[in-house]
Enzyme design. Structure first.
Site, PDB file in Angstrom:
ATOM      1  N   ALA A  83       0.799  -1.145  -0.083  1.00 55.75           N
ATOM      2  CA  ALA A  83       0.034   0.093   0.067  1.00 55.75           C
ATOM      3  C   ALA A  83       0.961   1.323  -0.063  1.00 55.75           C
ATOM      4  O   ALA A  83       1.791   1.407   0.483  1.00 55.75           O
ATOM      5  CB  ALA A  83      -0.807   0.096   1.240  1.00 55.75           C
ATOM      6  N   GLY A  84       0.404   2.157  -0.994  1.00 56.55           N
ATOM      7  CA  GLY A  84       1.151   3.440  -0.971  1.00 56.55           C
ATOM      8  C   GLY A  84       0.407   4.596  -1.300  1.00 56.55           C
ATOM      9  O   GLY A  84      -0.342   4.441  -2.254  1.00 56.55           O
ATOM     10  N   GLN A 144       8.946  15.024  -4.719  1.00 50.97           N
ATOM     11  CA  GLN A 144       8.834  13.866  -3.947  1.00 50.97           C
ATOM     12  C   GLN A 144       9.680  13.800  -2.794  1.00 50.97           C
ATOM     13  O   GLN A 144       9.893  12.679  -2.388  1.00 50.97           O
ATOM     14  CB  GLN A 144       8.773  12.642  -4.914  1.00 50.97           C
ATOM     15  CG  GLN A 144       7.636  12.421  -5.842  1.00 50.97           C
ATOM     16  CD  GLN A 144       7.177  11.391  -6.399  1.00 50.97           C
ATOM     17  OE1 GLN A 144       8.287  10.322  -6.404  1.00 50.97           O
ATOM     18  NE2 GLN A 144       6.046  10.903  -6.666  1.00 50.97           N
ATOM     19  N   TYR A 147       7.941  11.163  -0.503  1.00 59.32           N
ATOM     20  CA  TYR A 147       7.821  10.095  -1.163  1.00 59.32           C
ATOM     21  C   TYR A 147       9.162   9.200  -1.129  1.00 59.32           C
ATOM     22  O   TYR A 147       9.402   8.145  -0.912  1.00 59.32           O
ATOM     23  CB  TYR A 147       7.243  10.139  -2.563  1.00 59.32           C
ATOM     24  CG  TYR A 147       6.840   8.899  -3.172  1.00 59.32           C
ATOM     25  CD1 TYR A 147       5.532   7.832  -2.867  1.00 59.32           C
ATOM     26  CD2 TYR A 147       7.641   8.201  -4.026  1.00 59.32           C
ATOM     27  CE1 TYR A 147       5.204   6.769  -3.426  1.00 59.32           C
ATOM     28  CE2 TYR A 147       7.217   7.094  -4.903  1.00 59.32           C
ATOM     29  CZ  TYR A 147       6.177   6.175  -4.418  1.00 59.32           C
ATOM     30  OH  TYR A 147       5.857   5.131  -5.042  1.00 59.32           O
TER      31      TYR A 147
END
Ligand code: NAP
Length: 241
Positions: A83-84, A144, A147
């Site tokens: 999941a991300g 990002q 991220y």
């Protein structure tokens, strides 16, 4: 041997391909998801894989969700932390909310999901933990910082835990996908994809979710017991770490 496998974010995109491939390899699969009930129901009716809704950024929700999965399917032998989310923006505009959401979902989830299953795996002397990071955790990416930091953290988590669990028959590995043909990438305008993204990829095409899934099945096998702490890049040659 048939095992119980739990895939986070296992109802859409790369995770859905992983869930299906693990089932096709003979494993009993549970697919977690976060909020998209319609996609999860569609996935469940198409695949007959049971789905479980909880938020992987919450430790308590993970502990409770895993308890339910284990009561229904048996102890988890294979955990795929897939999941991300993204919350892209330049760092000087990034809010604490954008930072925290990505860190908690993409990195915190590895603690939240792995901690409740690790003692059982140690006791049974078998476990397969496969984390889905990203090329952008290896090389960084404009817009990002959150991220890339989380995904780089996934790699460090993998290496340290692999050292701690090697003697207990548990392997921990990480896959770093490049651009994969999912809804997220399909949303990129065609000319941006053709002019700015594909030229960066030596094989000249996007990766397919099934290509990531195939690697997960390989790493999850009983026969893959000597592969631990490794980082597998699946990016069409875009970045060679
Ligand atoms: N696609 C790419 O090109 C690419 C490249 C490199 C790395 N990755 C990584 O690969 C993984 C899968 O990406 P994807 O493109 O397949 O993503 P996706 O299509 O957006 O699917 C994400 C999945 O994660 C679930 N999820 C999101 N937040 C969650 C939460 N808080 N709790 C539980 N589940 C949650 C979603 O559930 P809902 O359906 O309920 O929303 C969905 O099932 C991610 O870790 C991503 O960073 C993707």
């Amino acid at each position: 041997m048939a095992r119980v496998a739990l895939v986070t974010g296992g109802t859409r995109g790369i995770g859905a391909a992983i869930s299906k491939a693990l089932k096709a390899a003979g494993h009993k699969v549970a697919a977690n998801y976060g909020g998209n009930d319609a996609a999860a129901e569609k996935f469940k009716s198409e695949t007959e894989i049971p789905v479980y809704k909880w938020d992987v950024s919450s430790f308590d929700a993970c502990a409770e969700g895993i308890k339910k999965v284990e009561a229904e399917l048996g102890p988890v032998d294979i955990l795929v932390n897939n999941a991300g989310i993204t919350r892209d923006t330049a760092f000087h505009k990034m809010t604490l909310e954008q930072w925290s959401a990505v860190i908690n979902t993409n990195l915190g989830s590895l603690f939240n999901m792995t901690r409740p299953v690790i003692e059982g795996m140690r006791a049974r002397k078998f476990g397969r933990i496969i984390n889905i990071s990203s090329i952008n955790g290896q090389k960084g990416q404009f817009g990002q910082v959150n991220y890339s930091a989380a995904k780089a953290g996934d790699i460090g988590f993998t290496k340290a835990l692999a050292l701690e669990t090697a003697k207990a028959g548990i392997t921990v590995n990480v896959i770093c996908p490049g651009y994969i043909n999912t809804e997220m990438v399909q949303a990129v305008p065609k000319d941006v994809l053709e002019k700015a993204i594909l030229p960066l990829i030596p094989v000249g095409r996007l990766g397919e979710p099934e290509e990531i899934a195939r690697a997960v099945v390989f790493l999850a096998a009983d026969e893959a017991g000597a592969i631990t702490g490794s980082t597998l890049s699946i990016n069409g040659g875009q970045y060679m770490a």
